[in-house]
Design a protein around this motif. Sequence first.
Motif, PDB file in Angstrom:
ATOM      1  N   ARG A 257       0.835  -1.204   0.000  1.00 65.05           N
ATOM      2  CA  ARG A 257       0.000   0.000   0.000  1.00 65.05           C
ATOM      3  C   ARG A 257       0.868   1.251   0.000  1.00 65.05           C
ATOM      4  O   ARG A 257       0.600   2.219  -0.721  1.00 65.05           O
ATOM      5  N   ILE A 258       1.934   1.244   0.810  1.00 67.76           N
ATOM      6  CA  ILE A 258       2.853   2.386   0.869  1.00 67.76           C
ATOM      7  C   ILE A 258       3.509   2.596  -0.498  1.00 67.76           C
ATOM      8  O   ILE A 258       3.593   3.720  -0.999  1.00 67.76           O
TER       9      ILE A 258
ATOM     10  N   ALA B 200       1.186   4.176  -2.975  1.00 66.40           N
ATOM     11  CA  ALA B 200       1.018   5.606  -2.686  1.00 66.40           C
ATOM     12  C   ALA B 200       2.250   6.395  -3.140  1.00 66.40           C
ATOM     13  O   ALA B 200       2.117   7.509  -3.669  1.00 66.40           O
ATOM     14  N   CYS B 201       3.428   5.825  -2.970  1.00 65.74           N
ATOM     15  CA  CYS B 201       4.659   6.489  -3.419  1.00 65.74           C
ATOM     16  C   CYS B 201       4.683   6.607  -4.941  1.00 65.74           C
ATOM     17  O   CYS B 201       5.104   7.629  -5.484  1.00 65.74           O
TER      18      CYS B 201
ATOM     19  N   TYR C 119       2.327   9.374  -5.972  1.00 63.78           N
ATOM     20  CA  TYR C 119       2.961  10.675  -5.729  1.00 63.78           C
ATOM     21  C   TYR C 119       4.003  10.978  -6.814  1.00 63.78           C
ATOM     22  O   TYR C 119       4.028  12.067  -7.383  1.00 63.78           O
TER      23      TYR C 119
ATOM     24  N   GLU D 176      10.351  12.903   2.990  1.00 65.57           N
ATOM     25  CA  GLU D 176       9.170  13.489   3.618  1.00 65.57           C
ATOM     26  C   GLU D 176       7.942  13.550   2.718  1.00 65.57           C
ATOM     27  O   GLU D 176       6.844  13.203   3.161  1.00 65.57           O
TER      28      GLU D 176
ATOM     29  N   ALA E   6       4.455  11.624   3.617  1.00 63.44           N
ATOM     30  CA  ALA E   6       3.155  12.305   3.712  1.00 63.44           C
ATOM     31  C   ALA E   6       2.149  11.695   2.736  1.00 63.44           C
ATOM     32  O   ALA E   6       0.988  11.461   3.100  1.00 63.44           O
ATOM     33  N   ALA E   7       2.583  11.413   1.510  1.00 70.02           N
ATOM     34  CA  ALA E   7       1.684  10.855   0.502  1.00 70.02           C
ATOM     35  C   ALA E   7       1.187   9.462   0.879  1.00 70.02           C
ATOM     36  O   ALA E   7       0.067   9.085   0.545  1.00 70.02           O
ATOM     37  N   SER E   8       2.015   8.720   1.590  1.00 71.13           N
ATOM     38  CA  SER E   8       1.631   7.358   1.956  1.00 71.13           C
ATOM     39  C   SER E   8       1.042   7.258   3.356  1.00 71.13           C
ATOM     40  O   SER E   8       0.691   6.171   3.806  1.00 71.13           O
ATOM     41  N   GLY E   9       0.932   8.401   4.035  1.00 66.40           N
ATOM     42  CA  GLY E   9       0.315   8.406   5.355  1.00 66.40           C
ATOM     43  C   GLY E   9       1.147   7.707   6.415  1.00 66.40           C
ATOM     44  O   GLY E   9       0.608   7.101   7.343  1.00 66.40           O
ATOM     45  N   THR E  10       2.455   7.809   6.283  1.00 63.76           N
ATOM     46  CA  THR E  10       3.343   7.174   7.256  1.00 63.76           C
ATOM     47  C   THR E  10       4.493   8.121   7.579  1.00 63.76           C
ATOM     48  O   THR E  10       4.461   9.283   7.222  1.00 63.76           O
ATOM     49  N   SER E  11       5.496   7.611   8.244  1.00 58.93           N
ATOM     50  CA  SER E  11       6.648   8.433   8.614  1.00 58.93           C
ATOM     51  C   SER E  11       7.870   7.998   7.800  1.00 58.93           C
ATOM     52  O   SER E  11       7.891   6.902   7.228  1.00 58.93           O
TER      53      SER E  11
END
Length: 195
Positions: free
Chosen positions: A12-13, A16-17, A20, A31, A35-40
């Motif tokens: 999922r990450i 999302a990357c 982006y 960063e 932010a785009a993947s909703g994680t740190s």
Amino acid sequence: MGRHKQPEIRDRILDACVDYALAHGLPDRLEPLAAASGTSTRMLIYHFGTRDALLRETLGRARQRQRDFFGELVSPRPDEPYPSTLRRAWRVMTGPAGRPYLTMFGRLREDAEQQLWPGFRREATTDWLRPLEDGMRSIGRPELGTLVLAVVRGLIMDLEATGDASRADQAFDDFLAALALVTTTGTFVVPAVRR
């Protein structure tokens, strides 16, 4: 005892990357991807090891999406002459749905060092050859796949450099008209040059 990595979260990450990167390009820092993947950023490193590893996987997944998308576009259809398939494919590839891929991989092709994907230029030159040969085989001229690939790549590079879509579209239409002559007459007719 440490946590077990969860492949579905990693997947999922990564998606999302890719989303982006297609919209904004590959970032210099983690960063924006976090932010785009909703994680740190810490979780990105946990799942992918390094920034470069994440960027390589992002490029790889984006390339797979492009191959699937463009591959479907250039596949021959039983109810459509192949030059018509190519015309439709060109419009979609160079239109809003295809442009993010062209932009991302155009930048990568221009990267002299190609640290993230060594050998990309060679792969990007040959990976569309087979689908185009298969399409041209549908009209009895698979050997013209290289010519089609060269024209598509050249016009895409022209479009990326100049932004002149109407001129590139017209050139592609002119090429398809010449291709239609080749496939019906068996000879390539080069128009006389006016001086």
